[in-house]
Structure formats: C-alpha cells, structure tokens
Motif scaffolding. Sequence first.
Motif, PDB file in Angstrom:
ATOM      1  N   PHE A  73       7.229 -10.133  59.237  1.00  0.00           N
ATOM      2  CA  PHE A  73       8.411 -10.610  59.956  1.00  0.00           C
ATOM      3  C   PHE A  73       9.651 -10.117  59.220  1.00  0.00           C
ATOM      4  CE2 PHE A  73      11.230 -14.279  61.336  1.00  0.00           C
ATOM      5  CZ  PHE A  73      11.383 -13.795  62.634  1.00  0.00           C
ATOM      6  N   PRO A  74      10.599  -9.476  59.926  1.00  0.00           N
ATOM      7  CA  PRO A  74      11.679  -8.762  59.232  1.00  0.00           C
ATOM      8  C   PRO A  74      12.844  -9.616  58.761  1.00  0.00           C
ATOM      9  CG  PRO A  74      11.880  -8.432  61.598  1.00  0.00           C
ATOM     10  CD  PRO A  74      10.597  -9.196  61.372  1.00  0.00           C
ATOM     11  N   VAL A  75      12.959 -10.872  59.224  1.00  0.00           N
ATOM     12  CA  VAL A  75      14.082 -11.713  58.805  1.00  0.00           C
ATOM     13  C   VAL A  75      13.577 -13.024  58.220  1.00  0.00           C
ATOM     14  CG1 VAL A  75      15.632 -10.688  60.515  1.00  0.00           C
ATOM     15  CG2 VAL A  75      14.389 -12.788  61.084  1.00  0.00           C
ATOM     16  N   SER A  76      14.495 -13.774  57.654  1.00  0.00           N
ATOM     17  CA  SER A  76      14.140 -15.026  56.985  1.00  0.00           C
ATOM     18  C   SER A  76      13.622 -16.073  57.965  1.00  0.00           C
ATOM     19  CB  SER A  76      15.377 -15.575  56.260  1.00  0.00           C
ATOM     20  OG  SER A  76      15.147 -16.897  55.796  1.00  0.00           O
ATOM     21  N   ARG A  77      12.736 -16.903  57.474  1.00  0.00           N
ATOM     22  CA  ARG A  77      12.226 -18.031  58.252  1.00  0.00           C
ATOM     23  C   ARG A  77      13.328 -19.031  58.591  1.00  0.00           C
ATOM     24  NH1 ARG A  77       8.347 -21.139  53.978  1.00  0.00           N
ATOM     25  NH2 ARG A  77       7.866 -22.344  55.845  1.00  0.00           N
ATOM     26  N   LEU A  78      14.469 -18.964  57.881  1.00  0.00           N
ATOM     27  CA  LEU A  78      15.591 -19.839  58.205  1.00  0.00           C
ATOM     28  C   LEU A  78      16.219 -19.449  59.542  1.00  0.00           C
ATOM     29  CD1 LEU A  78      17.362 -20.209  54.723  1.00  0.00           C
ATOM     30  CD2 LEU A  78      15.473 -21.542  55.696  1.00  0.00           C
ATOM     31  N   VAL A  79      16.030 -18.208  59.943  1.00  0.00           N
ATOM     32  CA  VAL A  79      16.476 -17.756  61.261  1.00  0.00           C
ATOM     33  C   VAL A  79      15.505 -18.230  62.333  1.00  0.00           C
ATOM     34  CG1 VAL A  79      16.941 -15.731  62.710  1.00  0.00           C
ATOM     35  CG2 VAL A  79      17.652 -15.736  60.307  1.00  0.00           C
ATOM     36  N   CYS A  80      14.212 -18.022  62.077  1.00  0.00           N
ATOM     37  CA  CYS A  80      13.152 -18.424  62.996  1.00  0.00           C
ATOM     38  C   CYS A  80      11.844 -18.432  62.212  1.00  0.00           C
ATOM     39  CB  CYS A  80      13.074 -17.436  64.171  1.00  0.00           C
ATOM     40  SG  CYS A  80      11.796 -17.811  65.386  1.00  0.00           S
ATOM     41  N   ASP A  81      11.094 -19.499  62.350  1.00  0.00           N
ATOM     42  CA  ASP A  81       9.813 -19.579  61.643  1.00  0.00           C
ATOM     43  C   ASP A  81       8.691 -19.276  62.628  1.00  0.00           C
ATOM     44  OD1 ASP A  81       7.558 -20.101  60.141  1.00  0.00           O
ATOM     45  OD2 ASP A  81       8.463 -21.817  59.107  1.00  0.00           O
ATOM     46  N   VAL A  82       8.135 -18.077  62.499  1.00  0.00           N
ATOM     47  CA  VAL A  82       7.119 -17.620  63.451  1.00  0.00           C
ATOM     48  C   VAL A  82       5.747 -18.224  63.189  1.00  0.00           C
ATOM     49  CG1 VAL A  82       8.298 -15.460  63.989  1.00  0.00           C
ATOM     50  CG2 VAL A  82       6.726 -15.544  62.043  1.00  0.00           C
ATOM     51  N   GLU A  83       5.610 -19.016  62.130  1.00  0.00           N
ATOM     52  CA  GLU A  83       4.334 -19.701  61.881  1.00  0.00           C
ATOM     53  C   GLU A  83       4.296 -21.095  62.498  1.00  0.00           C
ATOM     54  OE1 GLU A  83       1.559 -19.535  59.064  1.00  0.00           O
ATOM     55  OE2 GLU A  83       1.488 -17.445  59.621  1.00  0.00           O
ATOM     56  N   ARG A  84       5.402 -21.538  63.067  1.00  0.00           N
ATOM     57  CA  ARG A  84       5.416 -22.823  63.750  1.00  0.00           C
ATOM     58  C   ARG A  84       4.962 -22.643  65.204  1.00  0.00           C
ATOM     59  NH1 ARG A  84       5.894 -24.787  58.780  1.00  0.00           N
ATOM     60  NH2 ARG A  84       7.950 -25.571  58.209  1.00  0.00           N
ATOM     61  N   PHE A  85       4.491 -23.724  65.810  1.00  0.00           N
ATOM     62  CA  PHE A  85       4.180 -23.683  67.229  1.00  0.00           C
ATOM     63  C   PHE A  85       5.472 -23.477  68.016  1.00  0.00           C
ATOM     64  CE2 PHE A  85       0.381 -26.174  65.877  1.00  0.00           C
ATOM     65  CZ  PHE A  85      -0.583 -25.315  66.389  1.00  0.00           C
ATOM     66  N   PRO A  86       5.416 -22.765  69.132  1.00  0.00           N
ATOM     67  CA  PRO A  86       6.651 -22.480  69.879  1.00  0.00           C
ATOM     68  C   PRO A  86       7.279 -23.712  70.513  1.00  0.00           C
ATOM     69  CG  PRO A  86       4.730 -21.681  71.082  1.00  0.00           C
ATOM     70  CD  PRO A  86       4.252 -22.083  69.726  1.00  0.00           C
ATOM     71  N   ASN A  87       6.485 -24.718  70.837  1.00  0.00           N
ATOM     72  CA  ASN A  87       7.002 -25.940  71.442  1.00  0.00           C
ATOM     73  C   ASN A  87       7.081 -27.037  70.387  1.00  0.00           C
ATOM     74  OD1 ASN A  87       7.077 -24.799  74.095  1.00  0.00           O
ATOM     75  ND2 ASN A  87       4.850 -25.084  74.202  1.00  0.00           N
ATOM     76  N   ASP A  88       8.259 -27.622  70.236  1.00  0.00           N
ATOM     77  CA  ASP A  88       8.434 -28.661  69.218  1.00  0.00           C
ATOM     78  C   ASP A  88       7.484 -29.833  69.408  1.00  0.00           C
ATOM     79  OD1 ASP A  88      10.343 -27.271  67.837  1.00  0.00           O
ATOM     80  OD2 ASP A  88      12.060 -28.383  68.652  1.00  0.00           O
ATOM     81  N   ALA A  89       7.103 -30.107  70.647  1.00  0.00           N
ATOM     82  CA  ALA A  89       6.188 -31.223  70.902  1.00  0.00           C
ATOM     83  C   ALA A  89       4.825 -31.010  70.249  1.00  0.00           C
ATOM     84  CB  ALA A  89       6.021 -31.416  72.404  1.00  0.00           C
ATOM     85  N   ASP A  90       4.468 -29.747  69.998  1.00  0.00           N
ATOM     86  CA  ASP A  90       3.181 -29.413  69.380  1.00  0.00           C
ATOM     87  C   ASP A  90       3.284 -29.223  67.874  1.00  0.00           C
ATOM     88  OD1 ASP A  90       2.009 -29.334  71.947  1.00  0.00           O
ATOM     89  OD2 ASP A  90       2.634 -27.239  72.204  1.00  0.00           O
TER      90      ASP A  90
END
Length: 270
Positions: A73-90
């Motif tokens: 992943f080319p940018v920081s997880r503070l921008v977007c964390d791609v290891e989290r589920f896409p829906n906050d409910a999950d």
Amino acid sequence: MTMRQSTETGNGMDARKIVVLHIPHSSRLIPADERAQLSVSEGELETELLRMTDAFTAELFPPTLHEAERVVFPVSRLVCDVERFPNDADEPMSGRGMGANYTATSTGSSLRTTVSAPERERIMTRWYRPHHELLTSSVDKVLRREDLCLIIDCHSFADRPLPHEPDQDPQRPEICIGTDPRHTAQGLAGAVADAARKLGFTVAVNRPFAGAIVPAKHYRADMRVQSLMIEVNRRVYMNELTGDRLCSFEKCREAVGNLLSTAATFFLSA
C-alpha cells in the motif's frame, strides 16, 4: 533474543512462484491534499506515524524463491487502513475511531473530524478499493498459473501495547503468527513458529494479533487460497523512539526470509 544464522529453504531450479506478500502498513507517505484533512499538528503527526507505521516492512520481508507478487500500500494507514473491513458495522476497531478511515489517534485523541459520507466514499474510491482490486488480481494471477496461492500478510508491532490495541498484555513475543480458521493450512503456523524458535525468537500464535487477510472474492469460496500473517516485534530491528534501524536489521531480514521460505515449502509439501 539471539538470532542464529538462517538458511533459506527451497530449490532455485524448481521453486514454484506461489507466494503473494501483502504489505499494508509500511508507508509514511501522506499526500498534501490528504494531510489537509487531518487536524493534528506536525509534531503530533510525526509521533503518530512513529507509533502506527510498520516501519521498514517492505524491506524487512525480502524476496524469496517462491515469491510471485508483492502488494504494498503506497500511503500511510492514517489516510486509509486497507486491512480494516470496508463497512464500519463489520469492523471492531471502528468503535475506537479506527475503521478504514481513522478519526482517532492511537491514544484516542482526534485525528480528523467525523468523516462525512461523501468524504468517506472519496477515500475508499481513491485508496481502499484499488488496493484490494490489486491484491485480488495478484492472487488470481498466481492461481491461473499454479492452481494454488499462499498470501503472507506482513506486519510489525510495538514492543509495548499501544493504548488503542485490544491486547494489553505487556509480555509480547518477538514473532507473532496470525491465522485464519478456514484459510490457514493445518500445521502451517506451527511449522513457521518452530522455524522462528530455532532461529532464536520467542513466538506466539494469534497473540497479540490474530487473523490473516484473504480477498473477499476468495474468502470461504476458494480453498486454493491460503493465508498466514507474520508480525515482527519492532524492538528486534529498530529503535522505536527514533525510528532508526538497529545494526541487527540485516540479520533479522535474513531470518524473516527464512520464515517466508519455510511457509512456502510447507505449503507446497502439505
């Protein structure tokens, strides 16, 4: 910890390229337009990057004979964390302001204001979905050629628990192996853990972190795709206060390469 000399397993003449390395948290990069969305000062941001970045993991996990692809992943997880589920409910961590789009820092203070629905969609469209499309296509490429694929989810972690982390046990291993109940072959975690112990590391399975990433397309649908997470305690290879590498970095890198090769060799022989 006493790291012993490691020797990569595998035969270069017949090595099958079946491993996809997934490296989601190694970058410190925050593009200027994304930085403008964060409410922290430069000093606070630097502190948070030091805490939250899996520093040097794109280098700490070296190329091996069985590696087919690596997805970084080319940018920081503070921008977007791609290891989290896409829906906050999950996503369990969304309750701490750390879903795919962080609103809180590791100490619980504000990182950015509440993310509006349009802003969240912009971030997910720009960063989250393309990354997962790349991971999925990389796995599919290996499946077409080899008819099986082993994903290694590559991470590091702080030696002392960070305030946001669910596991607050101060006694942390030097290597953490994470598994998925359906997509980690029986015996694989044990084989890698044994190899790590032989190299002089202390090891735990699914502690302080558990799980291993599998693309949504393949999850519980294609058992040819297997996954294992390998996490390295940062104190083994870096100074956590300054962010600098230790002199042990290269030896640790060699040892991690041995673990990668052990995982691939076990998987192919299972």
